[in-house]
Design an enzyme around this catalytic site. Sequence first.
Site, PDB file in Angstrom:
ATOM      1  N   ASP A  51       2.007  19.467  23.880  1.00 27.31           N
ATOM      2  CA  ASP A  51       1.839  18.066  23.526  1.00 27.31           C
ATOM      3  C   ASP A  51       2.829  17.137  24.241  1.00 27.31           C
ATOM      4  O   ASP A  51       4.027  17.363  24.213  1.00 27.31           O
ATOM      5  CB  ASP A  51       2.024  17.979  21.997  1.00 27.31           C
ATOM      6  CG  ASP A  51       1.808  16.582  21.485  1.00 27.31           C
ATOM      7  OD1 ASP A  51       0.967  15.883  22.048  1.00 27.31           O
ATOM      8  OD2 ASP A  51       2.496  16.217  20.516  1.00 27.31           O
ATOM      9  N   TRP A 199      43.413  21.295   6.717  1.00 25.10           N
ATOM     10  CA  TRP A 199      44.327  22.063   5.874  1.00 25.10           C
ATOM     11  C   TRP A 199      44.423  21.351   4.520  1.00 25.10           C
ATOM     12  O   TRP A 199      44.505  20.128   4.462  1.00 25.10           O
ATOM     13  CB  TRP A 199      45.719  22.146   6.528  1.00 25.10           C
ATOM     14  CG  TRP A 199      46.728  22.737   5.601  1.00 25.10           C
ATOM     15  CD1 TRP A 199      46.888  24.060   5.312  1.00 25.10           C
ATOM     16  CD2 TRP A 199      47.680  22.032   4.809  1.00 25.10           C
ATOM     17  NE1 TRP A 199      47.888  24.229   4.382  1.00 25.10           N
ATOM     18  CE2 TRP A 199      48.394  22.997   4.050  1.00 25.10           C
ATOM     19  CE3 TRP A 199      48.001  20.681   4.653  1.00 25.10           C
ATOM     20  CZ2 TRP A 199      49.408  22.654   3.162  1.00 25.10           C
ATOM     21  CZ3 TRP A 199      49.014  20.344   3.767  1.00 25.10           C
ATOM     22  CH2 TRP A 199      49.708  21.326   3.033  1.00 25.10           C
ATOM     23  N   ASP A 366      55.505  36.846  -1.858  1.00 24.05           N
ATOM     24  CA  ASP A 366      55.000  36.094  -0.701  1.00 24.05           C
ATOM     25  C   ASP A 366      56.030  36.087   0.421  1.00 24.05           C
ATOM     26  O   ASP A 366      56.940  36.924   0.478  1.00 24.05           O
ATOM     27  CB  ASP A 366      54.594  34.677  -1.160  1.00 24.05           C
ATOM     28  CG  ASP A 366      53.454  34.094  -0.342  1.00 24.05           C
ATOM     29  OD1 ASP A 366      53.717  33.631   0.783  1.00 24.05           O
ATOM     30  OD2 ASP A 366      52.297  34.099  -0.815  1.00 24.05           O
ATOM     31  N   ASP A 367      55.935  35.118   1.287  1.00 19.83           N
ATOM     32  CA  ASP A 367      56.758  35.007   2.493  1.00 19.83           C
ATOM     33  C   ASP A 367      58.260  35.031   2.157  1.00 19.83           C
ATOM     34  O   ASP A 367      58.674  34.522   1.112  1.00 19.83           O
ATOM     35  CB  ASP A 367      56.394  33.669   3.160  1.00 19.83           C
ATOM     36  CG  ASP A 367      56.868  33.577   4.587  1.00 19.83           C
ATOM     37  OD1 ASP A 367      57.555  34.490   5.057  1.00 19.83           O
ATOM     38  OD2 ASP A 367      56.527  32.563   5.228  1.00 19.83           O
ATOM     39  N   LYS A 476      48.440  40.350   0.902  1.00 20.38           N
ATOM     40  CA  LYS A 476      47.934  39.036   1.311  1.00 20.38           C
ATOM     41  C   LYS A 476      48.177  38.930   2.812  1.00 20.38           C
ATOM     42  O   LYS A 476      49.323  38.880   3.261  1.00 20.38           O
ATOM     43  CB  LYS A 476      48.683  37.940   0.550  1.00 20.38           C
ATOM     44  CG  LYS A 476      48.313  36.516   0.942  1.00 20.38           C
ATOM     45  CD  LYS A 476      49.049  35.525   0.043  1.00 20.38           C
ATOM     46  CE  LYS A 476      48.919  34.089   0.491  1.00 20.38           C
ATOM     47  NZ  LYS A 476      49.773  33.183  -0.284  1.00 20.38           N
ATOM     48  N   TRP A 477      47.117  38.929   3.593  1.00 15.35           N
ATOM     49  CA  TRP A 477      47.188  38.952   5.063  1.00 15.35           C
ATOM     50  C   TRP A 477      47.035  37.521   5.558  1.00 15.35           C
ATOM     51  O   TRP A 477      45.948  36.967   5.560  1.00 15.35           O
ATOM     52  CB  TRP A 477      46.067  39.831   5.602  1.00 15.35           C
ATOM     53  CG  TRP A 477      46.015  39.998   7.085  1.00 15.35           C
ATOM     54  CD1 TRP A 477      45.800  39.028   8.027  1.00 15.35           C
ATOM     55  CD2 TRP A 477      46.154  41.219   7.815  1.00 15.35           C
ATOM     56  NE1 TRP A 477      45.793  39.571   9.286  1.00 15.35           N
ATOM     57  CE2 TRP A 477      46.006  40.916   9.195  1.00 15.35           C
ATOM     58  CE3 TRP A 477      46.385  42.555   7.446  1.00 15.35           C
ATOM     59  CZ2 TRP A 477      46.084  41.897  10.190  1.00 15.35           C
ATOM     60  CZ3 TRP A 477      46.448  43.517   8.446  1.00 15.35           C
ATOM     61  CH2 TRP A 477      46.308  43.184   9.785  1.00 15.35           C
ATOM     62  N   ASP A 478      48.144  36.943   6.003  1.00 19.23           N
ATOM     63  CA  ASP A 478      48.152  35.519   6.337  1.00 19.23           C
ATOM     64  C   ASP A 478      48.050  35.299   7.848  1.00 19.23           C
ATOM     65  O   ASP A 478      48.287  36.214   8.647  1.00 19.23           O
ATOM     66  CB  ASP A 478      49.446  34.886   5.785  1.00 19.23           C
ATOM     67  CG  ASP A 478      49.277  33.413   5.456  1.00 19.23           C
ATOM     68  OD1 ASP A 478      48.298  32.807   5.912  1.00 19.23           O
ATOM     69  OD2 ASP A 478      50.139  32.872   4.734  1.00 19.23           O
ATOM     70  N   ASN A 480      48.922  31.743  10.200  1.00 25.42           N
ATOM     71  CA  ASN A 480      49.300  30.353   9.963  1.00 25.42           C
ATOM     72  C   ASN A 480      49.335  29.426  11.171  1.00 25.42           C
ATOM     73  O   ASN A 480      50.091  28.466  11.186  1.00 25.42           O
ATOM     74  CB  ASN A 480      50.656  30.307   9.260  1.00 25.42           C
ATOM     75  CG  ASN A 480      50.524  30.603   7.780  1.00 25.42           C
ATOM     76  OD1 ASN A 480      49.642  30.060   7.120  1.00 25.42           O
ATOM     77  ND2 ASN A 480      51.355  31.480   7.259  1.00 25.42           N
ATOM     78  N   CYS A 526      44.048  35.277   4.191  1.00 24.50           N
ATOM     79  CA  CYS A 526      44.570  33.924   4.023  1.00 24.50           C
ATOM     80  C   CYS A 526      44.842  33.393   5.423  1.00 24.50           C
ATOM     81  O   CYS A 526      45.189  34.155   6.320  1.00 24.50           O
ATOM     82  CB  CYS A 526      45.870  33.994   3.211  1.00 24.50           C
ATOM     83  SG  CYS A 526      46.792  32.447   3.125  1.00 24.50           S
ATOM     84  N   ASP A 548      45.507  26.069   0.363  1.00 31.22           N
ATOM     85  CA  ASP A 548      46.877  25.872  -0.114  1.00 31.22           C
ATOM     86  C   ASP A 548      46.944  24.739  -1.125  1.00 31.22           C
ATOM     87  O   ASP A 548      47.971  24.537  -1.775  1.00 31.22           O
ATOM     88  CB  ASP A 548      47.812  25.550   1.063  1.00 31.22           C
ATOM     89  CG  ASP A 548      48.269  26.817   1.774  1.00 31.22           C
ATOM     90  OD1 ASP A 548      48.045  27.913   1.239  1.00 31.22           O
ATOM     91  OD2 ASP A 548      48.847  26.696   2.870  1.00 31.22           O
TER      92      ASP A 548
HETATM   93  C1  GLA Z   1      50.615  29.913   4.158  1.00 35.58           C
HETATM   94  C2  GLA Z   1      49.827  30.395   2.972  1.00 35.58           C
HETATM   95  C3  GLA Z   1      50.613  30.169   1.712  1.00 35.58           C
HETATM   96  C4  GLA Z   1      51.941  30.894   1.801  1.00 35.58           C
HETATM   97  C5  GLA Z   1      52.692  30.456   3.036  1.00 35.58           C
HETATM   98  C6  GLA Z   1      53.922  31.304   3.269  1.00 35.58           C
HETATM   99  O1  GLA Z   1      50.760  28.541   4.152  1.00 35.58           O
HETATM  100  O2  GLA Z   1      48.582  29.765   2.916  1.00 35.58           O
HETATM  101  O3  GLA Z   1      49.891  30.603   0.590  1.00 35.58           O
HETATM  102  O4  GLA Z   1      51.711  32.274   1.822  1.00 35.58           O
HETATM  103  O5  GLA Z   1      51.884  30.560   4.202  1.00 35.58           O
HETATM  104  O6  GLA Z   1      54.603  30.949   4.407  1.00 35.58           O
END
Ligand code: GLA
Length: 734
Positions: A51, A199, A366-367, A476-478, A480, A526, A548
Amino acid sequence: MITVNDNKVFILNTKSSSYVMSLVANNYLVHEGWFSRIDSWSGNCGPSKTDRALLYASTPDLDKRNLSLDMAPIEFSTSGLSDMRYSAIEIDLPDGTTTLDLRYKTHRIYKGKKSIPSLPATYVLNDDEADTIEIDLVDTKYDITVTLFYTVWEKRDVICRHTKVHNGENTEICIKKLMSTSVDFASAEYSMLQLSGAWARERNAYFRHLVPGTQAIESLRGTSSHQQNPFVALVNDGATEDFGEVFGFNFVYSGNFIARADVDFCNNTRFLMGINPYNFGWNLSTGEDFYSPEVVMVYSNKGLGDMSRTFHDLYRERLCRGKYQFKERPIVINNWEATYFDFDSEKLLALANKAKECGIELFVLDDGWFINRKDDKRALGDWIVDEKKLTGGLKKISEDINKVGLKFGLWVEPEMVSPESNLFKEHSDWALQIEGREPGLARTQLVLDLSRQDVQNWIFNTLKGVFSSGLISYVKWDFNRCLADVSSAKLPAKQQKEVLHRYVLGLYSILERITAEFPDILFESCASGGARFDPGMMYYMPQTWTSDNTDAFSRALIQAGTGLVYPSSVMSCHVSAVPNHQTGRITSLKQRACTAMAGTFGYELDLTKLCQQELSEIKEQTDFYKSIRHLVQYGDVYRLISPWNRNVETEKICSWQVVSKDKNKALVTVVWLYAEAFAPKRILRLKGLDEKAFYKDLFTGEIYSAQELMNAGLVITGDSKYQGALQFLFEKQN
Ligand code: GLA
């Protein structure tokens, strides 16, 4: 499920949809449509292939002008011929062009579904669940075969697609673009639904009506990204939450992607989804294959809610894997917003003790637990415990936390390296960076080059050591930052465009190995909150940190958007302190908890600073969540009032409902996004109940018929006594 007749009409039938293709004009494969299920196809209803066309395909029956590539719904379009639209594939060919002329050659149909080499994908447990058709298209000039894979699920409205390129030439070729799916719709009467943000503002739902030209979302960040999620739905005009036709597309991939809907001059819409061609090029030697990742395509003629539930069931049942796939997930306390980097064993144990009193089940460290990590500017890569903070190491702290009565979990960010680290001093070439250029830092860190096997092995072995050094039940495997300065010291110049994809393949390879090595660990993905909230990661890790931003208001929007595609069992949600650390907003503890109870649940605040009344309230919340967690994590989600309902009054409320699969229980949650005095009333019509049954509200003891609840509805009036949130828990009466 799949039939191919003598005229080479391919009909792919899911539970309630049919996806039809045919061959025209000398074996061009065209798309006839994707619609509610039909039992037969005469061919008289298919979209026009000629067409208003100006350009026609060069076929032997040229005089008939019976195919315009520029107009026809080509199932897998190429560039360089007379299709002037954005194509599904581009390959640098020996003759210097990218022109392919793909024609149908053959097909194979089989029961079940094969895995895709080196890539995550949905799977079957039993070959009766799905049928697959592989259609080979071959080029008319070169020995190049493009195979289109379609897996058609019998009991779900799902078709999964991916593509393979095989190089049969005796010379190398380079794939510049390879989409995983391409669907040409014969209409443009759709809105494009996308999940976009940033973010701390991930996956808010946006709708835009298609107009002529291109509407696209994409990621160029090396990850699936905060900014755009690899999901698009084309929502037919008139479709709503509960009615109408919706086509959902989700990319099972954690790197760069593109999803675009191009509306042409005749109101055709070409939808494409695949790896983003930006900075991509894959060299394919003689005899080699290249596989694209999978796109999950969901059809619904019952609106967005039904589309979401189809995605949820598929992902819970046939994407997630491992010991925790169907297990109730533990309630966690995470020390990040409670302590940030400022902690020692004593402080952690005080927090753990309070958490135990509150009924919490797992403690996440955490960190900040490894040497020199006093802030976010250093030490990534040096995964050696800081004994100044944690005397006795991970072994001691994990044992002590276990003695308190909580399981122990650990944060890691293994894909990164800080310039200020021993790892970087020893292996500066392990970071992604372009020779002769200074790499840009983000959060003062660089990204390790996961395209390298030696880096993959180092990460695997290092993590193996860490995860074996204590009683670690959760990780928790981040991740960033995003990928920039993308170049690998290991690869020659002509392969540098492979690095972004090789990175993702390297990541998947590590995840496959580490999750197999530690089958008892519950992994949560994460990426600065939710920058990798994609089905690729869910194949390895059954939970993902949603954002976050844990502010109740923001989370209502983020979680509603996320829930359009992803099930509650993968959506990790925490209650945090007020004023909220990201927005400064103050909401009630009740509202924060009711909001976080939409997914896997936890806390992320300093419990040692709360008063007894707040601690008692938290204990009640965890007791309650334990009683409903199977319902929440594995039930059917119905959105009652969503943030994108464009009505002034409804926008102030968000409400959702979860119904157990056996319809015995239903949890209804209402949150008020803005506090209002003398708020107007609303009717909340429930969904998905057993229509003939009666239900008891377990909070008030009132009995209702399901018909009353679904047809007449509950009248909701805002009141300050609700503290911003209201829940109903209904149980079916015998
Ligand atoms: C990122 C993650 C948070 C925390 C910080 C630590 O921002 O999303 O939940 O774990 O790192 O540095």
